[in-house]
Each structure stands twice: as C-alpha cells, then as structure tokens.
Design a protein around this motif. Structure first.
Motif, PDB file in Angstrom:
ATOM      1  N   GLU A 214     -28.161 -26.535 -31.183  1.00  0.00           N
ATOM      2  CA  GLU A 214     -27.473 -25.770 -30.216  1.00  0.00           C
ATOM      3  C   GLU A 214     -26.765 -24.602 -30.801  1.00  0.00           C
ATOM      4  O   GLU A 214     -26.640 -23.364 -30.770  1.00  0.00           O
ATOM      5  CB  GLU A 214     -26.637 -26.471 -29.054  1.00  0.00           C
ATOM      6  N   HIS A 215     -26.119 -25.242 -31.877  1.00  0.00           N
ATOM      7  CA  HIS A 215     -25.206 -24.394 -32.744  1.00  0.00           C
ATOM      8  C   HIS A 215     -25.910 -23.298 -33.659  1.00  0.00           C
ATOM      9  O   HIS A 215     -25.713 -22.375 -33.586  1.00  0.00           O
ATOM     10  CB  HIS A 215     -24.387 -25.220 -33.902  1.00  0.00           C
ATOM     11  N   PHE A 216     -27.293 -23.874 -34.053  1.00  0.00           N
ATOM     12  CA  PHE A 216     -28.208 -23.115 -34.971  1.00  0.00           C
ATOM     13  C   PHE A 216     -28.903 -21.717 -33.956  1.00  0.00           C
ATOM     14  O   PHE A 216     -28.866 -20.695 -34.057  1.00  0.00           O
ATOM     15  CB  PHE A 216     -29.123 -23.855 -35.560  1.00  0.00           C
TER      16      PHE A 216
ATOM     17  N   GLY B 151     -14.410 -10.859 -35.604  1.00  0.00           N
ATOM     18  CA  GLY B 151     -13.933 -11.449 -34.469  1.00  0.00           C
ATOM     19  C   GLY B 151     -13.049 -12.062 -34.323  1.00  0.00           C
ATOM     20  O   GLY B 151     -12.241 -12.400 -33.331  1.00  0.00           O
ATOM     21  N   TYR B 152     -12.445 -12.539 -35.291  1.00  0.00           N
ATOM     22  CA  TYR B 152     -11.428 -13.727 -35.636  1.00  0.00           C
ATOM     23  C   TYR B 152     -10.047 -13.171 -35.842  1.00  0.00           C
ATOM     24  O   TYR B 152      -9.053 -13.780 -36.072  1.00  0.00           O
ATOM     25  CB  TYR B 152     -11.744 -14.897 -36.399  1.00  0.00           C
ATOM     26  N   ILE B 153      -9.996 -11.660 -36.095  1.00  0.00           N
ATOM     27  CA  ILE B 153      -8.642 -11.307 -36.313  1.00  0.00           C
ATOM     28  C   ILE B 153      -7.815 -11.505 -34.958  1.00  0.00           C
ATOM     29  O   ILE B 153      -6.671 -11.790 -35.180  1.00  0.00           O
ATOM     30  CB  ILE B 153      -8.721  -9.716 -36.611  1.00  0.00           C
TER      31      ILE B 153
ATOM     32  N   ALA C 199      -9.143 -16.004 -20.787  1.00  0.00           N
ATOM     33  CA  ALA C 199     -10.213 -16.050 -21.284  1.00  0.00           C
ATOM     34  C   ALA C 199     -10.733 -17.380 -22.153  1.00  0.00           C
ATOM     35  O   ALA C 199     -11.217 -18.160 -21.515  1.00  0.00           O
ATOM     36  CB  ALA C 199     -10.422 -15.002 -22.557  1.00  0.00           C
ATOM     37  N   GLU C 200      -9.813 -17.612 -23.155  1.00  0.00           N
ATOM     38  CA  GLU C 200      -9.793 -18.785 -23.728  1.00  0.00           C
ATOM     39  C   GLU C 200      -8.747 -18.970 -24.888  1.00  0.00           C
ATOM     40  O   GLU C 200      -7.935 -17.903 -24.746  1.00  0.00           O
ATOM     41  CB  GLU C 200     -11.227 -18.870 -24.512  1.00  0.00           C
ATOM     42  N   ALA C 201      -8.792 -20.217 -25.404  1.00  0.00           N
ATOM     43  CA  ALA C 201      -7.617 -20.407 -26.503  1.00  0.00           C
ATOM     44  C   ALA C 201      -8.394 -19.721 -27.765  1.00  0.00           C
ATOM     45  O   ALA C 201      -9.418 -19.102 -27.727  1.00  0.00           O
ATOM     46  CB  ALA C 201      -7.066 -21.729 -26.769  1.00  0.00           C
TER      47      ALA C 201
ATOM     48  N   THR D 152      -9.703 -20.983 -30.684  1.00  0.00           N
ATOM     49  CA  THR D 152     -10.866 -21.288 -31.034  1.00  0.00           C
ATOM     50  C   THR D 152     -11.473 -22.470 -30.136  1.00  0.00           C
ATOM     51  O   THR D 152     -12.106 -23.234 -30.557  1.00  0.00           O
ATOM     52  CB  THR D 152     -10.728 -21.907 -32.615  1.00  0.00           C
ATOM     53  N   SER D 153     -10.954 -22.325 -28.752  1.00  0.00           N
ATOM     54  CA  SER D 153     -11.597 -23.162 -27.979  1.00  0.00           C
ATOM     55  C   SER D 153     -11.591 -22.653 -26.396  1.00  0.00           C
ATOM     56  O   SER D 153     -10.938 -21.736 -26.162  1.00  0.00           O
ATOM     57  CB  SER D 153     -10.668 -24.276 -27.903  1.00  0.00           C
ATOM     58  N   ASN D 154     -12.475 -23.488 -25.605  1.00  0.00           N
ATOM     59  CA  ASN D 154     -12.589 -23.065 -24.257  1.00  0.00           C
ATOM     60  C   ASN D 154     -11.496 -23.630 -23.689  1.00  0.00           C
ATOM     61  O   ASN D 154     -10.914 -24.856 -23.810  1.00  0.00           O
ATOM     62  CB  ASN D 154     -13.968 -23.070 -23.712  1.00  0.00           C
TER      63      ASN D 154
ATOM     64  N   ILE E  94     -15.484 -14.655 -23.078  1.00  0.00           N
ATOM     65  CA  ILE E  94     -15.483 -15.861 -23.633  1.00  0.00           C
ATOM     66  C   ILE E  94     -16.379 -16.015 -24.889  1.00  0.00           C
ATOM     67  O   ILE E  94     -17.569 -15.482 -24.664  1.00  0.00           O
ATOM     68  CB  ILE E  94     -15.300 -17.212 -22.834  1.00  0.00           C
ATOM     69  N   LEU E  95     -16.328 -16.994 -26.129  1.00  0.00           N
ATOM     70  CA  LEU E  95     -17.311 -17.653 -26.683  1.00  0.00           C
ATOM     71  C   LEU E  95     -17.826 -18.693 -25.809  1.00  0.00           C
ATOM     72  O   LEU E  95     -16.949 -19.476 -25.569  1.00  0.00           O
ATOM     73  CB  LEU E  95     -17.046 -17.789 -27.796  1.00  0.00           C
ATOM     74  N   PRO E  96     -18.999 -18.662 -25.070  1.00  0.00           N
ATOM     75  CA  PRO E  96     -19.590 -19.749 -24.399  1.00  0.00           C
ATOM     76  C   PRO E  96     -19.913 -21.096 -25.250  1.00  0.00           C
ATOM     77  O   PRO E  96     -20.720 -21.165 -25.897  1.00  0.00           O
ATOM     78  CB  PRO E  96     -20.738 -19.226 -23.586  1.00  0.00           C
TER      79      PRO E  96
HETATM   80  N1  PMP Z   1     -14.077 -19.884 -28.285  1.00  0.00           N
HETATM   81  C1  PMP Z   1     -14.003 -19.609 -29.605  1.00  0.00           C
HETATM   82  C2  PMP Z   1     -13.620 -18.092 -29.890  1.00  0.00           C
HETATM   83  C3  PMP Z   1     -14.358 -20.553 -30.713  1.00  0.00           C
HETATM   84  O1  PMP Z   1     -14.260 -20.106 -32.006  1.00  0.00           O
HETATM   85  C4  PMP Z   1     -14.710 -21.515 -30.421  1.00  0.00           C
HETATM   86  C5  PMP Z   1     -15.294 -22.822 -31.482  1.00  0.00           C
HETATM   87  N2  PMP Z   1     -16.616 -22.340 -32.005  1.00  0.00           N
HETATM   88  C6  PMP Z   1     -14.979 -22.037 -29.184  1.00  0.00           C
HETATM   89  C7  PMP Z   1     -14.744 -21.203 -28.141  1.00  0.00           C
HETATM   90  C8  PMP Z   1     -15.547 -23.251 -28.904  1.00  0.00           C
HETATM   91  O2  PMP Z   1     -17.094 -23.505 -29.063  1.00  0.00           O
HETATM   92  P1  PMP Z   1     -17.853 -24.671 -29.507  1.00  0.00           P
HETATM   93  O3  PMP Z   1     -17.476 -25.725 -28.471  1.00  0.00           O
HETATM   94  O4  PMP Z   1     -19.338 -24.264 -29.485  1.00  0.00           O
HETATM   95  O5  PMP Z   1     -17.267 -25.069 -30.645  1.00  0.00           O
END
Ligand code: PMP
Length: 320
Positions: free
Chosen positions: A63-65, A168-170, A197-199, A201-203, A221-223
């Motif tokens: 899934e990650h790839f 996108g991480y700025i 939206a999200e935190a 680096t997390s949903n 969001i990043l799904p």
């Molecule tokens: N949103 C962002 C912005 C992220 O960087 C991450 C970490 N990859 C997530 C959500 C959670 O995604 P995942 O569960 O695929 O790690």
C-alpha cells in the motif's frame, strides 16, 4: 511522541538502497546543487517493520509503495521500479543491514539533477530507501495535547494533498513548531475552508456517542494507510459506524474521544485540544483498545489481518 522520526539519527544502519544498488550510507549523497534541495521536488514514504516472535514483518508495504507510485504520477516524476522490485529491494535492504528490531524504511524519490529549473518533468531523479531503528517511543498510551494551528493544510490545488511530497511538509513543520512553542505536543490543521483536515503527520478520528467521524479525502488530507486500518478495526471490534464527513473546528471541543493515527505513531489518544479536555481528559477506552489491537496485529500476537504484513525471510525476531 511524533517528534522527528529519527531524533538526531543517533543510530542508524550502514547500508542504503540507491538506484538499484545497496551502498554504504556515507556514499548515499546528493550535492547542494540538487534541484530537490532548493524546491522540494520529491516524494517519499514511511514504512514500519515490526519484530515479532516469528520474525520481522513490514506493515502495509504494498500500500505504501502504491501510494509512492501515485505520488510520482501526480508530480510527473518517474519511479522506474515495479511493485515486485520495490518489495524485493526493501527485503534485501533489511537483510543486508541485519535488521532484527523494529525499524522504519524511508523510500525517497527526488529530483537530483543539478539545475536551477523550477519544474518536475524532464529532470533526472534518484530513488533511495534508507532504514532507521524505530522503537515504540512513538506509540504513546498517555495521549497528546493538541492546538489548532494557525497554519492551514495546503489545498489540493496548491500542493497535491494525495501525494506525499517533500516540499509539502513546510506547512506541517510550521504547525508542529507552533504547537511545541505553545507547550503542546501536536497541531491539528484546518483546511482553507476551515474544516478539520489532519494533524501534522497523522490522520484524525473523533468519536461522538457510538459514532466515529473522520475527514474525507476531499478535505485536503493525505489519505493515510493507518486510517484505513483504523476504520476497519473500529467496525470489526466495536461494530460502530465510521462516517467520512467534513468536521468543524467547534466539533473538536465536544468529542467524547479523539485519536491520531499514522505509520510512526500507529494510534495515539488526544486528551486535550486548545487547553480543553477531550471527554474526561484521559485516553479514551476505545482508542486504547484500537492502539493495543493494532500493535498486537503488527507483532503477530493477534492472528487477524495477517494480510497487512509482509514477512522478511531469513530474519528472526527479538527473543531468538
Ligand atoms: N497525513 C500526513 C500529512 C502524513 O505525513 C501521514 C504519515 N504518512 C499521515 C497523514 C498518515 O499516513 P499513514 O497512515 O499512511 O502513515
């Protein structure tokens, strides 16, 4: 929890996969002229490897790839590896480094061409996978205190939100810094419409009564891949519905339970937002159950969802 993935890279593994070869980490360099360094023209992933009684397992590697392949497509970059080759490279990298502990893979596709051109097409790229130790210090049972950041999650039309882009991480870095400067642990970002939206680096998931809510992909969001696992586990363990819908800021303050989820942290309870307690101000019982169950699945102590794991042959786990 949820500080940098590898704080200071205090300890790392000696070999890195770069463009098809396993090379020593010291030789895996880009120059200061690399396009990606100035413009953030790249995409990456984070994949966890868990050590269990029956060896090392990658969590959701395909899934990650496949998200990496999609990110590359969105950016107009070319990832010249098939799924089979990416999985094989990951396994060989873990074996070469003799990894026997919990670890984190960082696949990274960046434009390394030494050029001042601002564009994503027609430039040379470099693909690497690095591996770092990653124990349980990101998996926090005590919960985190959040603020709502003044920095907004970039809209899809500014920085594609479905692509995990380096540039996108700025925004998340600024939001996280704002949270830390305010004495909190983590920031919740709203999108430009003011929806949650999200935190950084997390949903995020909120529980109201016996119903859960999480923002939909169209709210920028990043799904997350952990997000899909959490949705599945909520339904299986609790039989409670999860609704994907836009969430207003004020709903954050009245949720009964709240959690963040992502690869590094798996599931983390939120115990306060902007100084207001969530529920009684302690981790929610269902959140802790989700955290425990996901952890047990990753360690193969729970036989459910073995399909989420990819075995790394030849490795043995802690305790052997
Ligand atoms: N949103 C962002 C912005 C992220 O960087 C991450 C970490 N990859 C997530 C959500 C959670 O995604 P995942 O569960 O695929 O790690």
């Amino acid at each position: 929890m949820m500080n940098s993935v590898v704080d200071g890279l205090a300890r790392t593994f000696p070999y890195v996969f770069v463009d098809g070869e396993l090379v020593e980490a010291a030789d895996a360099c880009v120059t200061v002229h690399a396009n990606a360094l100035s413009y953030g023209t790249g995409t990456f992933e984070g994949i966890r490897a868990f050590s269990g009684d029956d060896g090392l397992h990658l969590l959701s590697a395909p899934e990650h790839f496949s998200r990496l392949q999609q990110s590359a497509l969105i950016l107009g970059l070319t990832l010249r590896y098939s799924m089979e080759q990416l999985l094989d490279a990951s396994v060989r990298l873990l074996q070469k480094n003799d990894v026997r502990e919990d670890a984190y893979l960082r696949p990274l596709l960046v434009l390394n061409e030494e050029t001042l051109h601002v564009r994503t097409i027609g430039l040379t790229s470099r693909f690497s996978i690095a591996v770092h130790p990653m124990g349980l210090n990101y998996i926090n049972p005590k919960g985190v205190r959040c603020i709502v950041s003044t920095w907004r999650r970039a809209p899809d039309l500014a920085i594609p939100s479905r692509a995990k882009t380096t540039g996108g991480y700025i925004g998340p870095a600024l939001a996280k810094s704002e949270a830390l400067a305010a004495g909190a642990d983590e920031a919740i970002m709203l999108n430009m419409e003011g929806h949650v939206a999200e935190a950084t680096t997390s949903n995020i998931f909120l529980r109201f009564g016996s119903r859960w809510m999480t923002p939909p992909p169209y709210d920028d969001i990043l799904p997350g891949i952990t997000r899909t696992h959490v949705m599945r586990l909520i339904e299986e363990l609790m039989g409670e519905p999860v609704v994907e819908c836009s969430i207003d800021r004020s709903q954050l303050y009245v949720a009964d339970e709240m959690l963040l989820c992502g690869t590094a942290a798996l599931v983390v309870p939120v115990i306060a937002v902007d100084g207001r307690p969530i529920g009684p101000g302690v981790p929610g019982s269902r959140t802790l159950e989700l955290q425990q169950t996901l952890m047990s699945i990753c360690r193969r102590q729970d036989s459910r969802h073995a399909e989420w794991l990819t075995n790394v042959p030849g490795r043995v786990g802690v305790g052997f």
